[in-house]
Design a protein around this motif. Sequence first.
Motif, PDB file in Angstrom:
ATOM      1  N   GLN A 612       0.826  -1.202   0.000  1.00  0.00           N
ATOM      2  CA  GLN A 612       0.000   0.000   0.000  1.00  0.00           C
ATOM      3  C   GLN A 612       0.866   1.259   0.000  1.00  0.00           C
ATOM      4  N   LYS A 613       1.964   1.201   0.756  1.00  0.00           N
ATOM      5  CA  LYS A 613       2.865   2.365   0.774  1.00  0.00           C
ATOM      6  C   LYS A 613       3.532   2.534  -0.585  1.00  0.00           C
ATOM      7  N   GLU A 615       2.297   1.866  -3.422  1.00  0.00           N
ATOM      8  CA  GLU A 615       1.303   2.373  -4.354  1.00  0.00           C
ATOM      9  C   GLU A 615       0.965   3.838  -4.119  1.00  0.00           C
ATOM     10  N   ARG A 616       1.060   4.264  -2.863  1.00  0.00           N
ATOM     11  CA  ARG A 616       0.562   5.599  -2.532  1.00  0.00           C
ATOM     12  C   ARG A 616       1.627   6.680  -2.421  1.00  0.00           C
TER      13      ARG A 616
END
Length: 759
Positions: A612-613, A615-616
Amino acid sequence: MKKSLSSIFSIVILVFTATQDCSVKDWDYEQNPKLTYDLNHLDLDMTIDPVNETVKGVATYSISAKIPAQTEVILHAAALEIDAVTFDGNEKEFLVSGDSLIIDLADTLSMTNESELAITWQGRSIYGTHKDRFGTMWSSLNPKSQRHWLPVYDHPRVAFSVDADITIPANLDVVFNGNLVSDQVTSTETKTVSWKVDTAIPATGLNFAVGKFESSEAQSGINKVRVFGETGVVTGDEIQEILSEAIRSKRVLENELSFEYPWEALNVVILEDNFWDEKADAAGVIYLAKNRGALTTQLQRGLVAQWFGQYQRTENVTYQYEVFELIRKSAFNISGFESKEIGNSDSLFSLSKWNELSRCCEIEDPFLKNNIEQSLAGLIRKESGVVSGSFYKDHWYEQTGIPFHLIDFEADKEPETPDNQKLVYGLDLEYDEINSTIIAYFTSVSGSGEDLQSLNVTVFTFNDSTTSEVTFTGGRDSAKIDVPATVENVRFSSGSTDIAEIGFGRFPVMFLLAQLRSSNVEDRRLAASLLSYHTDNPDLQLALKDALNAETDVQTKANLLSTLGAFTAGATGTEIQFMQEVNSDHEEIQIAALKALANYKEDENVPGVIQQKMERTSSDEVFKVAKTSFLEVADLPRKISATRRLIQIDTTGARSLSLLKEIISTDTTTQSQQIAEELISFEFPYSTRIGALDLLLEHVEDGDYWGSKIVELSSDFDPRIRSKVLEGLKFLSETDAENIAEAVLLSEFDLRVLNGESD
């Protein structure tokens, strides 16, 4: 069996040169061609369709004879479809042979009156024009490229004025030589934009660009200066900066050369990439490639080329690189421009020469260097148009008596000392509490260690401090330092040795804990890091957590978090704090938490948090650390899934490619290959496409696959891709390789592709 790519090319080139016009063999123009007529003016009515990559229209030349009894006109038209030719309104017979358009006039061409020669044509050429992933289409700046999109006598000796009416999609803009006259919507889908060039420009300097541009303009003396930036590539502020710099640099060059800017207008086009064009300038037009960096240097090189390259030009292209780059560097020197290196990952010859001159290699003799620099103002007034191949060299020889090939350049600057040869010492500290002595142990990590070194050491007590010098030398050394019994901690600083050349190791715990309470932030940061050498003391975890809660400095907190990660070492139940800190507002803390999470290989939640990190985050550094940790904790299916997911998020494909590089060698399925295939597609920038193609060439050896892939990419708009994919010929049988290469290369006009050149 794999074969030598060069051996395959040698066979194919023999076939090619036997069936293709030999004028394509090199980029040099014919020296003093037979040119018995003048093309005085061009009325150009042209339609450009970027969607279908086509150019069509009517080119009407005002023509007159130089000598009597001329009944034939020869123009260049490479791979163009000629629909009709008229002479003073009457249709004429014509023949297309190779890249020549031969027109039979029947009547003789007048020497006193101009006639109108009109050619109706259409064409689509991946050599004459480029098209990028944003849909922008522009004409190539490489030599002999004009003939691939326009029937013209494509030679630097031909020059004419131009009136151009260009029809394009209504939602786009067009850039051309000269001045913008009008912009009129002609239907719901198209508009016609008119440009005018009153000062004759070389046929080889004709150029257009069609796309979505943001623009800004201003007046510079009698010249209009316009900057067109590709939408999504440059910001409005960047366009304004380039406009201001263009006006300033133009004025400086005019003053230094004592010669006005030679064209009516200056149009600057900023694109993401210039698709391997050796030249970045046309007559009154300059192209800047955002991906090459150093935009100001690119602009200023292009400006110098308006005088030396366009106003004065040669028939010998190779000569241009050798001499014109030196002229550019000399013009930079007299103008006070900063010579920066320009990105050249695709090995353009012209930029290689420029970067060599920028990096080092000024002319060694100060008198000769000054002579060349000061000669420019005189040379530009001496001649216009085509100058001889030895024009500049002869002038410098007459002034100095030194032949050009004997000019000595300064040797390349000494390379920086490799990291393994730099002076670096490791420092460990031991405290003898009984004897109130500190023992400093110095170990040479790299460098000779022959010279005597020294550092200053400050000893802190509760209410006092004293500073002394400690010396050391050789591969291993130690020094004793007497300290009071009330010592709390010590601080080392630069003496004759830079403290940056010291790598700190194990220090006494009591000193480090005291440093964590210091008012000096650098002391706290260092202590927070060095506590990681004491993971054998689990009781320190509580002290670390207390310090984390009390600390206000971001970098110290990040160092404490990293040290805590070294203590917990992936122990079950300790991951929560790191998972929470991944979402900190501070990158330093995010990085520390991500590094710590690399130890939690058994926790099924950790891979998702790190992905998630990845991707963000907008930070490349955070992404890099997250990727490294993700590769440690995720299984292959999750890695492949994350790689696919990144393609949807990162429009450049760079992050997906960086992850793919790490997993493709371990993927026994075809999924990584499929991802690489996707990253080759035209929607991604060159750096991603070529990287993905490199991966396929490294990991796929199937001959049938490469046979199909070579044919598929042989029509790619990017010549670097067309060139690179030919490396796949080595996986084919000799017969198949020759057949495919022959078929592909017969429609190829880029000499670098024909010669098998790739990155």
